[in-house]
Structures are given as C-alpha cells and as structure tokens.
Enzyme design. Structure first.
Site, short mmCIF file in Angstrom:
data_model
loop_
_atom_site.label_atom_id
_atom_site.label_comp_id
_atom_site.label_asym_id
_atom_site.label_seq_id
_atom_site.Cartn_x
_atom_site.Cartn_y
_atom_site.Cartn_z
N ASP A 1 0.81 -1.06 0.00
CA ASP A 1 -0.03 -0.03 0.00
C ASP A 1 0.98 1.23 0.00
O ASP A 1 2.08 1.26 0.13
CB ASP A 1 -0.85 -0.12 1.27
CG ASP A 1 0.12 -0.23 2.68
OD1 ASP A 1 0.15 -1.27 3.21
OD2 ASP A 1 0.62 0.61 2.94
N ASP B 1 0.73 3.38 2.32
CA ASP B 1 0.64 4.25 3.84
C ASP B 1 -0.47 5.24 3.62
O ASP B 1 -1.80 4.87 3.11
CB ASP B 1 1.95 4.76 4.25
CG ASP B 1 2.04 5.03 5.64
OD1 ASP B 1 1.45 4.13 6.40
OD2 ASP B 1 2.55 6.05 6.26
#
Ligand code: ZN
Length: 250
Positions: free
Chosen positions: A196, A198
């Site tokens: 991802d 973050d």
C-alpha cells in the site's frame, strides 16, 4: 510462507530459549536438498502483535538449531511513488522508531557495540535482488525501512515526516530482528513486499488491513518462488556477518 508443502521430509520442533518461547514451533526440512527452517514471526495464526513478538527468542532459536542465514519476509507500506503495491524491496538501511522492545542480547554482564552502518547482509541482498530480476519480478535493490512500534498505522503528518527523513518503506517488524541477527553472527536480509501507499498519497485511499491482506495474498506465491530459486546460491555464501560480532565485544 508458513506452508509445510514447501519443505520435503519436514518435522516440527518446539524450542525453549533463555528468553522464553519463540513465536511458533519451527518447521525443519529440505528444499532441493538444502536444509531450511521456517518460523512464523507473528505466530501460526498471526495472533502476536508486533510489540509482543519475542524477537530475542526467535533469533536465538534459529541460531540454536544451526541456521546460518535468515531470509525475513515483511509486508511494508510504500513511502515512495516508484515503489508500487506488489513491488519487492531489499532494504539496506533501517530507521528505528520502536520504543517497547528488547533490542540486544547483551544488556547484562557483557558489553557489545555491534557496527550497524550496513545492517543487512550485502551478499544475501544481492542474491535475492538478482534472482528477482531473473524472474521478472518488479524489485528495488535497496531502500531504507522505517520500523514503527505500532500496532496503529501512521498519521498523515508522520507519514510525510518519514518521507522527508528519506525512508522508502515502513513496517513494524524489521527492528530489532535485524540487529539481533547481527549480534548472533547470522547473515540477515529481508524481502519487503509493498502492499500500500501508507497514508501520504492524496490520490490513494489510506492503508487498511483488508488491502494489505489482499496484496499479500496476490503476491505470496512469487515470494515463495524467489526464495526457492535463491537458495542454491545462498548455500555456500561466506561473508563478514559472522566475524563482525567477534570484534564488537568490550
Ligand atoms: Zn552476511
């Protein structure tokens, strides 16, 4: 990674250490005639939160059964545009933002100052990166991993600050695992899987557990293949890691 079908002729061992129990029993067997042991850092059912992982018992147990090289796998958030979800990073540096962990084997009777300029085994990292390249897996040969205490994810302010510090990826597990492995004289490298962005990237939803799990599931097979393909090159590796500890004792 905790898939017994990876191993031939495997058996499971429970090891007790001076630091207590490791996170899981250790499954020991062979892959193409190379001895391999698998330990689940967060327990067999991922029930141990990062702060409660007994890092010292884990490293001690692996050393005790004769391991010489550790390949750690870790899910990380990306702090850089170019490290997309699904990409692998082989970190060469860390920044320690943990606060509640036992970080050394030498906190009484003996004083040890282990050099940490190059915390990860350079040779092990290059073998893993070259193997990933040969397999056509998107991979980054180096990067700074920032380890937070957790278990919460970062705020946007923290995420932007970590980017300014020069960190490339963020997780909750590389410290103190990396430094303890060095104190134990073991070669240690990490396969960091970006799951991802973050929460710093405005055009992307902030990280959630579901998203982390989805990307991990999609990419776990290539991490297994990477380890299997790299093993024969690692088998006879001889490097400085086991000698550094000998010159670090006061
Ligand atoms: Zn090494």
């Amino acid at each position: 990674m905790d898939d017994p079908n990876l191993l031939q002729n495997y058996q499971t061992k429970d090891i007790v250490t001076p630091y207590g129990h490791p996170s899981s029993s250790i499954t020991e067997g062979t892959i193409n005639n190379i001895s391999v042991a698998i330990l689940a850092r967060h327990g067999k059912h991922h029930e141990i939160p990062p702060t409660k992982v007994n890092f010292r018992a884990n490293i001690w147990a692996l050393k005790k059964i004769g391991c010489t090289h550790i390949i750690a796998t870790t899910a990380v958030g990306s702090l850089k545009e170019e490290i997309a979800p699904g990409h692998l990073v082989f970190p060469d540096q860390f920044i320690d933002r943990t606060t509640h962990r036992e970080k050394t084997f030498f906190n009484e009777n003996k004083v040890c100052h282990i050099p940490m300029a190059e915390p990860f085994c350079t040779q092990l990292r290059s073998i893993l990166f070259e193997t990933a390249q040969q397999m056509g897996v998107p991979a980054h040969p180096r990067g700074t991993v920032l380890t937070v205490e957790g278990p919460r994810f970062s705020t946007k302010a923290e995420s932007h600050m970590f980017r300014q510090w020069g960190a490339h990826i963020i997780n909750m597990s590389s410290v103190p695992e990396t430094n303890l492995a060095r104190e134990a004289g073991l070669c240690y490298a990490s396969i960091a899987m970006s799951t991802d962005y973050d929460c710093w990237r405005e055009s992307t939803e902030a990280v959630t557990v579901n998203e982390v799990l989805r990307v991990m599931k999609e990419n776990s097979e290539k991490v297994k293949r990477l380890i299997i393909n790299a093993l024969p090159k690692i088998q006879h590796l001889d490097c400085q890691c086991k000698r550094d500890i000998q010159s670090s004792m006061m």
